[in-house]
Structure formats: structure tokens, C-alpha cells
Design a protein around this motif. Sequence first.
Motif, PDB file in Angstrom:
ATOM      1  N   VAL A 295       1.035  -1.148  -0.072  1.00 45.00           N
ATOM      2  CA  VAL A 295       0.070   0.012  -0.163  1.00 45.00           C
ATOM      3  C   VAL A 295       1.000   1.359  -0.042  1.00 45.00           C
ATOM      4  CG1 VAL A 295      -1.883   1.448   1.260  1.00 45.00           C
ATOM      5  CG2 VAL A 295      -1.861  -1.249   1.075  1.00 45.00           C
ATOM      6  N   LEU A 296       0.503   2.298  -0.810  1.00 45.05           N
ATOM      7  CA  LEU A 296       1.585   3.428  -1.155  1.00 45.05           C
ATOM      8  C   LEU A 296       0.714   4.378  -0.338  1.00 45.05           C
ATOM      9  CD1 LEU A 296       3.980   4.342  -2.402  1.00 45.05           C
ATOM     10  CD2 LEU A 296       2.599   4.908  -4.486  1.00 45.05           C
ATOM     11  N   VAL A 297       1.258   5.385   0.489  1.00 42.29           N
ATOM     12  CA  VAL A 297       0.856   6.397   1.024  1.00 42.29           C
ATOM     13  C   VAL A 297       1.489   7.671   0.781  1.00 42.29           C
ATOM     14  CG1 VAL A 297       0.144   7.348   3.392  1.00 42.29           C
ATOM     15  CG2 VAL A 297       0.287   4.935   3.105  1.00 42.29           C
ATOM     16  N   SER A 298       0.960   8.660   0.197  1.00 37.84           N
ATOM     17  CA  SER A 298       1.370  10.011  -0.104  1.00 37.84           C
ATOM     18  C   SER A 298       0.385  11.200  -0.063  1.00 37.84           C
ATOM     19  CB  SER A 298       2.050   9.908  -1.594  1.00 37.84           C
ATOM     20  OG  SER A 298       2.711  11.236  -2.022  1.00 37.84           O
ATOM     21  N   LEU A 299       0.631  12.071   0.533  1.00 41.63           N
ATOM     22  CA  LEU A 299      -0.065  13.386   0.693  1.00 41.63           C
ATOM     23  C   LEU A 299       0.608  14.454  -0.008  1.00 41.63           C
ATOM     24  CD1 LEU A 299      -0.702  13.425   4.890  1.00 41.63           C
ATOM     25  CD2 LEU A 299      -2.085  12.177   2.689  1.00 41.63           C
ATOM     26  N   ASP A 325      -0.107  -8.337   6.842  1.00 36.10           N
ATOM     27  CA  ASP A 325      -0.061  -9.114   5.503  1.00 36.10           C
ATOM     28  C   ASP A 325       0.266  -8.313   4.334  1.00 36.10           C
ATOM     29  OD1 ASP A 325      -0.329 -11.612   6.669  1.00 36.10           O
ATOM     30  OD2 ASP A 325      -2.404 -11.700   6.042  1.00 36.10           O
ATOM     31  N   TYR A 326       0.132  -6.994   4.753  1.00 36.86           N
ATOM     32  CA  TYR A 326       0.687  -5.698   3.476  1.00 36.86           C
ATOM     33  C   TYR A 326       1.616  -4.850   4.181  1.00 36.86           C
ATOM     34  CZ  TYR A 326      -3.920  -6.920   1.608  1.00 36.86           C
ATOM     35  OH  TYR A 326      -4.924  -7.687   1.046  1.00 36.86           O
ATOM     36  N   TYR A 327       2.517  -4.655   3.294  1.00 43.22           N
ATOM     37  CA  TYR A 327       3.505  -3.686   3.524  1.00 43.22           C
ATOM     38  C   TYR A 327       3.177  -2.150   3.132  1.00 43.22           C
ATOM     39  CZ  TYR A 327       8.529  -2.489   4.561  1.00 43.22           C
ATOM     40  OH  TYR A 327       9.603  -1.981   5.187  1.00 43.22           O
ATOM     41  N   PHE A 328       3.569  -1.050   3.920  1.00 41.14           N
ATOM     42  CA  PHE A 328       3.059   0.387   3.675  1.00 41.14           C
ATOM     43  C   PHE A 328       4.328   1.141   3.347  1.00 41.14           C
ATOM     44  CE2 PHE A 328      -0.393  -1.652   5.768  1.00 41.14           C
ATOM     45  CZ  PHE A 328      -1.495  -0.918   5.384  1.00 41.14           C
ATOM     46  N   LEU A 329       4.375   1.859   2.202  1.00 41.05           N
ATOM     47  CA  LEU A 329       5.382   2.742   1.654  1.00 41.05           C
ATOM     48  C   LEU A 329       4.880   4.092   2.203  1.00 41.05           C
ATOM     49  CD1 LEU A 329       6.982   1.329  -1.389  1.00 41.05           C
ATOM     50  CD2 LEU A 329       7.919   1.440   0.856  1.00 41.05           C
ATOM     51  N   PHE A 330       5.338   4.817   3.167  1.00 43.23           N
ATOM     52  CA  PHE A 330       4.549   6.037   3.556  1.00 43.23           C
ATOM     53  C   PHE A 330       5.830   7.171   2.984  1.00 43.23           C
ATOM     54  CE2 PHE A 330       2.882   8.402   7.314  1.00 43.23           C
ATOM     55  CZ  PHE A 330       2.288   9.545   6.565  1.00 43.23           C
ATOM     56  N   LYS A 331       5.411   8.183   2.191  1.00 45.33           N
ATOM     57  CA  LYS A 331       6.143   9.160   1.702  1.00 45.33           C
ATOM     58  C   LYS A 331       6.156  10.520   2.987  1.00 45.33           C
ATOM     59  CE  LYS A 331       7.211  12.329  -1.810  1.00 45.33           C
ATOM     60  NZ  LYS A 331       6.878  13.655  -1.040  1.00 45.33           N
ATOM     61  N   ILE A 332       7.298  10.889   3.132  1.00 44.27           N
ATOM     62  CA  ILE A 332       7.047  11.937   4.062  1.00 44.27           C
ATOM     63  C   ILE A 332       8.175  13.213   3.934  1.00 44.27           C
ATOM     64  CG2 ILE A 332       6.578  10.474   6.327  1.00 44.27           C
ATOM     65  CD1 ILE A 332       9.832  10.506   7.046  1.00 44.27           C
ATOM     66  N   ALA A 346       6.950  -0.342  13.774  1.00 46.92           N
ATOM     67  CA  ALA A 346       5.952  -0.713  13.104  1.00 46.92           C
ATOM     68  C   ALA A 346       6.691  -1.642  12.008  1.00 46.92           C
ATOM     69  CB  ALA A 346       5.035   0.291  12.330  1.00 46.92           C
ATOM     70  N   LYS A 347       6.450  -3.051  12.007  1.00 49.89           N
ATOM     71  CA  LYS A 347       7.242  -3.809  11.150  1.00 49.89           C
ATOM     72  C   LYS A 347       6.833  -3.719   9.696  1.00 49.89           C
ATOM     73  CE  LYS A 347       8.016  -7.402  14.871  1.00 49.89           C
ATOM     74  NZ  LYS A 347       7.957  -8.719  15.338  1.00 49.89           N
ATOM     75  N   ASN A 348       5.676  -3.330   9.341  1.00 48.27           N
ATOM     76  CA  ASN A 348       5.266  -3.453   8.038  1.00 48.27           C
ATOM     77  C   ASN A 348       5.080  -2.084   7.665  1.00 48.27           C
ATOM     78  OD1 ASN A 348       3.023  -2.535   9.676  1.00 48.27           O
ATOM     79  ND2 ASN A 348       1.448  -3.393   8.299  1.00 48.27           N
ATOM     80  N   VAL A 349       5.867  -0.967   8.020  1.00 45.14           N
ATOM     81  CA  VAL A 349       5.790   0.347   7.403  1.00 45.14           C
ATOM     82  C   VAL A 349       7.211   0.833   7.157  1.00 45.14           C
ATOM     83  CG1 VAL A 349       5.155   2.768   7.802  1.00 45.14           C
ATOM     84  CG2 VAL A 349       3.734   0.856   8.785  1.00 45.14           C
ATOM     85  N   GLN A 350       7.390   1.331   6.038  1.00 43.43           N
ATOM     86  CA  GLN A 350       8.636   1.852   5.640  1.00 43.43           C
ATOM     87  C   GLN A 350       8.610   3.487   5.083  1.00 43.43           C
ATOM     88  OE1 GLN A 350      12.010   0.661   5.461  1.00 43.43           O
ATOM     89  NE2 GLN A 350      12.306   2.796   5.035  1.00 43.43           N
ATOM     90  N   VAL A 351       9.123   4.261   5.909  1.00 39.49           N
ATOM     91  CA  VAL A 351       8.856   5.776   5.294  1.00 39.49           C
ATOM     92  C   VAL A 351      10.185   6.199   4.635  1.00 39.49           C
ATOM     93  CG1 VAL A 351       7.888   6.422   7.447  1.00 39.49           C
ATOM     94  CG2 VAL A 351      10.265   6.640   7.427  1.00 39.49           C
ATOM     95  N   VAL A 352       9.759   7.112   3.319  1.00 44.23           N
ATOM     96  CA  VAL A 352      10.790   7.425   2.554  1.00 44.23           C
ATOM     97  C   VAL A 352      10.556   8.843   2.188  1.00 44.23           C
ATOM     98  CG1 VAL A 352      11.044   5.012   1.440  1.00 44.23           C
ATOM     99  CG2 VAL A 352       9.182   6.722   0.542  1.00 44.23           C
TER     100      VAL A 352
END
Length: 531
Positions: A295-299, A325-332, A346-352
Amino acid sequence: MVLRSTLLVICWLFFQPTSSYRILVYSPTVSKSHVISNTRIAETLAKAGHDVVLYLPEYDKESGNIGSTLAKQIKLDVGENKFADLLKFNEEYVFSPSAFGTIKHFLQIPVTLTAICESIALNTKAMDELRSYKFDVAIFEQLDLCGAGIVHLLGIPSRIWLSSQSMMEQMSFFVGVPEPLSYVPASAEADLSDRMTYSQRCQNILIASISLAFHYYMATTTTNMFRRNFGADFPHLDKIAGDSALIFVNSEEFLDFPRPILHKTVYVGGLGLKESKPLDEKYEKLMNIGRKGTVLVSLGSIVKTSGMPMPLKEQLFAAFTHFPDYYFLFKIDKADSVSKELAKGAKNVQVVEWMPQVDLLGHKNMKVFITHGGLNGVMEAAYAGVPMITVGMFADQYRNGRAAERNGYGYSLSKKNLTTESVSTALNTVLDNESYKKNALRISRIMRTKPFRAEDRVVEWTQFLAEFKQLPELEVVGRDMGFIQYFCLDIFVPLLIILILIAFVQIKISLALIHCIYRRYSRAVFKVKPE
């Protein structure tokens, strides 16, 4: 003989002389997304062989750092201004709106933008350089109508008014485009769909009226500045903009709400959308961590995640961890140290801080795009066939989210109700309901196969206008009519009055007849016989 004739025809087709026009694309650097869209237009026209100048008054220097390899760029430093203050307030407003602060902020916008516009108009060196090109066509953005005044000063004969989003209220009004507010949601911060309740229609009318009044006030403020500096006979900016021969709308018809338009309206949304490329090793590895996908997250670029309140971030990260079961890529943004700390737990969250968004959206493991609803991001996700969850922050973002929801490939969340429960519900709905993916793939196929590419529309309509200079055949008389005449109130109101008078007279006559009959009947029944 036949071979010779065939060769002559082929040579004529491939080597016939073509006209090259000089085109100005006026693009103030108010945000990176706006500049990206306008740069794509400039690049498209330059690629077609035209001499294109992309004029970038630097409202925000960071937003203007967009490469252009074909069109010539002219940047103008507008000096010290308060545009940075407007952006700073915007960051605060999107997460914690204050009624007093909002009113004060909006009253400051016309003053600030007019001051910036004045510095642009009075920069004789830049204006003389632009005049030397002797442009055939000018394309200017709708932001604050400063571009309309600059184009008028340059004496460019043919003008195209560009909306960097869906057609806004002031553009519809000044050009004469019908905008039935019963089913056309306002573009200015209206979190509404096209099927509205009675109260929502009232809200839509109010928002559209306030938006139109605000933009007219801003246009008048800037017009007065031009008149102070260049003479009292300087036309009103809404008249200059409204007289534009063509209207370019940077929106995709199939991603927007259906609405009435004029013949002079040309939709150019989707310009420059590209196929995704293979990811590098780093991102390919990240895309394969989630057992069920990513799941991609970007504001977006304007909204800074560092300004997001701590409780809200905790709610978001808590929601993400509910989907192991889903990996989250969060743009900050770079300054968001809080999100970096939360991601460690959070094991399933990566901030970039940066990501190849188009390439990520095109990956087979991408399941959902959580976005602020900016037009560029919405179009990229739709083109890739990825369902989205939108959280509108300001301007047209609410509207874009509601349009995606209307067409079945989006789920709209309110920024006022971002909780662990609401985000989890949205994710469960989109991930578990196959119709979202099905509808996303359908809209992707529509965008890829619909007739007449956006690039062709931009080039051919611009060339067409450059040849004919003006297109009065496409102008509607309605834009010069008053409210009463436009809606035929001078016909319907007198007619209604006549009908009411006729009904009134008929009722009076009927009552008189009834009264007369009643009196006769009463006398006949109650008549006393003589003794």
C-alpha cells in the motif's frame, strides 16, 4: 510512371513545410504539481516543432525546480514576498483549521498575490525580453489572473486560458459555461458528489458563491493595480481571461464529474502520463515484503507530514499495523522525524523521503494508493489501474476523491475523521471488495484507448488557434447577459404574476358565485311561511 508518382506523394507527405509558431506558457511556481502539468504542455508543443518559452515567475523557488529539455525556460525572481507565509499557513490549515485564522488568511491572499503580480509586471527587463519573441499564442494558468494581465501587456493576439485542475467556478462564470449547481460540485473545498441531498445542494450553492465572490474580489484588486501602473483604461482581468479563444482544462473527462461545457473547452488531462519502468533493487525488494501486497501512502508535495499532529500520526500507524500481510510505503518530508520514530516500531511500515511514484504504482504487487487527491496523483493511479483511498486536504482534492468514489475505484475519507477505525474500515473495504480493482482496471483501459490523445489535442488546437488568431464563432452571448436575462426571469416572473392574477380573479369569482348560491339556498330553506 506510377512509381514516380508514388515517390512524389511520399516525399510531399514527409517533407512538406510546416509552420512553427512562437508560444508562451505562463506558469507561476505556486506548487510543484502545477509546474509539472504546465511543463508537460510546453514540452509537448516544443516536441511538435514550435518555439516555446516556459515563463516561470518564482512564487516558490522549490516548486520551480522542474527540468525542461525542449522548451526554453525563463525564470523570474519576484523578490522578497509573503508567498512563503501563505504556504506556511496552508500547512497549518490542512490539519487544524481555525475560523478566524482562515478568514484572515484568505483576506491576505489578494493583497499578497497582487504585490507579486506588480513586481512581475514592472520588471521591464523581463517584459522586454518576452516582447522580443513576438509570440503568436499565449497559454496562461487560472490561478490569480495575473497571467491575463501580463499577456495583455505583451500584446499577444491569441490566448488560451488554462485550468490546472477541473474547471473552477470563476472560469465557468467569466467564460459563460453553464454550471448547474444542482449536480455539479463546486471545485473550491466542497466535499460533495454529484448526487446531493437538499442540504448539500444548499451547501454547494453557498460554497460556489463564496468562491466566485472571492476570486472576483481578487481579480478586481489586481486589475486596480494594473490600472494604477498602466492606465485607467486597462481592461478588467476577468474580461481579458473570459475573452480567451480556447479553454484548456487539465482534467480527464472520465475522472471528473460529467458537466456541461462549451465548444471552446478542450480537456487535456493525462498529458505526459508514462508507462512504469522496472524498479531498482531497493524498491523491488520493498515491493515484495508484504505477503499480500503493498500500500502506497502519499499526501503530495504541498502538505508537509511534519506538520501533522502527533495523535493523528499515531492513529495512522496503528491502522497500518492492523494489516500485517501488507507492506506500507509512506512518503514523508525531510523534517518529519516523528514518523521516522513511529516507523521503527511498525514492522510493516517503511517511510521514504522520495519515491518513484509512477513506477511503484505500475508494480504488480501494488494494491491500494492512499492519497491526498491531487489531480496528478489521481490520474497516475487511475492510469496504472490501482484503487485509491483519498483524504482531501484543500482546494479541489475533495472533489477529485468524490469523483473516484462515484466511479467505483476510490474510497473517500474526511481529514476531520482520520482515526484508526476509519482508516482500517477504508482499507478493508477496498482490499476485500474486488469491484474496486475491477473498476480501476476499467478506467485504466479507458484512459489508454480513448480516441484523441491529450498530446494531439494540445498541439492541434494550439496550432489551429495560431493560424486563425481568434475564434469568435465559439463565443456564447450568454456570458454578457445579466442574471435576470440569462435565466429569463424577465419572462417567467411576469408570466407567473399574470397566472397568479388570473388564478386570483378566478378564485374571487368562484367565491362570489358560491356565496350567491349559498344565500339563495339559505333563503329557500329557511323562508318563514306566513300565518
